[in-house]
Design an enzyme around this catalytic site. Structure first.
Site: not given
Ligand code: FAD
Length: 311
Positions: A137, A187
Site C-alpha cells: 500500500d 495499483r
Molecule cells: C483497492 C483499493 C486500494 C486502495 N489503496 C490505497 C492506498 O494504498 N493508498 C491510498 O492512499 N489510498 C488507497 N485507496 C483509497 C483511494 O485512494 C481513495 O481514497 C478511494 O478509493 C476513494 O476514491 P475513488 O477513486 O473511489 O473516488 P471518489 O471520488 O472518492 O468516489 C467516487 C464514488 O465512489 C463512491 N464512494 C467512494 N468512496 C466511498 C465510501 N467510502 N463509501 C461509499 N461510497 C463511496 C461514491 O459513489 C463516489 O461518488 C485504495 C482504494 C481502493 C479501491
C-alpha cells in the site's frame, strides 16, 4: 474542508481514543471491515471468491512504533497466508495480501526502512509459498520515496510484488511511466491522505485528470494495471483505454473496497472483467474507517448517530 478535518482526525491520537472507546459503531465498522480475526477475513474471501471476485486482504494497522510489534504483524500475515492457502483460495493470486509499510516498521525511529524491507521480504516469501502475491500500500507522501525504493529492491527477488501510485501527487505520472515495465503490477488510486499543495493537486478535478493521465501511462506500458477506483467516469475511461491498447480482460483488473459499490463490483465481474475487492480485517480499524468517511461525508451523520447509540 470537511475531508481535510476528517483526515486530520484520522491521525489524531486523542480523537482515536474518543471514538474507539465510545459505544462501538458496529454497523458502520462492519460495513467496511471483515471482522477482527484472520478467520473472519478468510470467510469473507471465500464468499467473494464464490461470487467470482478476486480478493486482497489487509491486516489493519499502521504507524507501528517498535520492532517487536512490527515482527508480530509479519507473523499475522504469515498465518493468514497459510490459512488462505489451506482454504484453497490463493491459486493464481486469487486471494493475495496488501501491506502498509509503516505497519511493518517503516516509521521506526531507527533503521525503519531496513526493518520494513526485511519484514516485507518475509511476507513476500510466505506469499510465494502460498502461491500468491503481495501489494505494498502507499501511505502519506512523506513515505513515498522510501516505499518505492523498497519495492524496486524487493522486486529483484519478488518480481510480482505490487505497488500503489496515488494520482493526487504531482509526481505520479512520471512514477507510472517509470513503473510501466514488463510484469510490473501497479495499483492506481486517487490517494486517501492529507497532502500539502506543493506535493499534491489541490482540487478533485485535477486529481481526476491526473488519474486519467496515469492510467494512460500504465495502459500503454507492458505492466499489469490495477485500477482502484469507484468513480464511474474513470471506470469508463479505463474500459475505453483497455480497448485502445488491445488489453484483454486478463491484462488488467479493477479494484474496489469491501463495502463500497458492491453492485458495481458484481456488474463488472459479470461482464467478464477481473475485479478484486480490498478486504481489511483486525481491531485497529479507526484510521481506515475515518479515511472512508472522509471520502463520503454522507456516511458521517449515520456514523455519529451510531456512536451516540441512537442508531
Ligand atoms: C483497492 C483499493 C486500494 C486502495 N489503496 C490505497 C492506498 O494504498 N493508498 C491510498 O492512499 N489510498 C488507497 N485507496 C483509497 C483511494 O485512494 C481513495 O481514497 C478511494 O478509493 C476513494 O476514491 P475513488 O477513486 O473511489 O473516488 P471518489 O471520488 O472518492 O468516489 C467516487 C464514488 O465512489 C463512491 N464512494 C467512494 N468512496 C466511498 C465510501 N467510502 N463509501 C461509499 N461510497 C463511496 C461514491 O459513489 C463516489 O461518488 C485504495 C482504494 C481502493 C479501491
Amino acid at each position: 474542508m470537511l475531508r481535510r478535518i476528517l483526515l486530520a482526525a484520522s491521525a489524531s491520537e486523542r480523537v482515536r481514543r474518543l471514538v474507539t472507546f465510545a459505544p462501538l459503531a458496529r454497523g458502520v465498522v462492519a460495513r467496511y471491515v471483515a471482522g477482527e480475526r484472520a478467520a473472519d477475513a478468510v470467510a469473507v474471501a471465500r464468499r467473494l471468491r464464490a461470487a467470482g471476485l478476486l480478493v486482497t486482504l489487509d491486516h489493519l494497522g499502521e504507524d507501528t512504533t517498535d520492532a517487536r510489534q512490527a515482527a508480530a504483524v509479519v507473523d499475522e500475515y504469515v498465518t493468514l497466508l497459510s490459512e488462505l492457502a489451506a482454504a484453497g483460495l490463493t491459486g493464481h493470486g486469487a486471494a493475495e495480501v496488501s501491506v502498509k509499510p509503516t505497519h511493518v516498521g517503516l516509521g521506526l525511529a531507527e533503521h525503519g526502512e531496513k526493518t520494513a524491507a526485511e519484514n516485507l521480504a518475509r511476507i513476500c516469501a510466505a506469499a510465494r509459498n502460498a502461491g500468491t502475491t503481495v501489494t505494498v500500500d502507499m501511505e502519506d507522501h512523506t513515505h513515498v520515496e522510501a516505499t518505492l525504493r523498497m519495492v524496486r529492491t524487493l522486486r529483484e527477488d519478488f518480481p510480482d510484488l505490487g505497488c500503489v501510485i496515488q494520482s493526487q501527487l504531482r509526481r505520479s505520472a512520471d512514477d507510472c511511466a517509470a513503473l510501466a515495465g514488463r510484469g510490473s503490477r501497479v495499483r492506481l488510486c486517487k490517494g486517501a491522505y492529507n497532502t500539502p499543495p506543493e506535493a499534491a493537486f489541490p482540487s478533485r478535478a485535477e486529481v481526476d485528470r491526473s488519474y486519467a493521465r496515469c492510467l494512460g501511462e500504465l495502459m500503454r506500458g507492458d505492466g499489469y494495471p490495477m485500477i482502484a477506483t469507484h468513480d464511474p467516469p474513470l471506470i469508463k475511461i479505463a474500459g475505453a483505454q483497455a480497448n485502445l491498447t488491445d488489453r484483454g480482460p486478463g491484462d488488467f483488473e479493477y479494484q474496489m473496497l469491501y463495502g463500497v459499490r458492491s453492485a458495481e463490483q458484481q456488474r463488472l465481474a459479470s461482464g467478464g472483467a477481473q475485479v478484486r475487492v480490498y478486504v481489511p480485517y483486525g481491531s485497529d480499524w479507526y484510521g481506515y474507517l475515518v479515511r472512508r468517511l472522509a471520502e463520503r461525508p454522507a456516511n458521517l451523520l449515520f456514523f455519529l448517530r451510531s456512536l451516540a447509540g441512537s442508531s
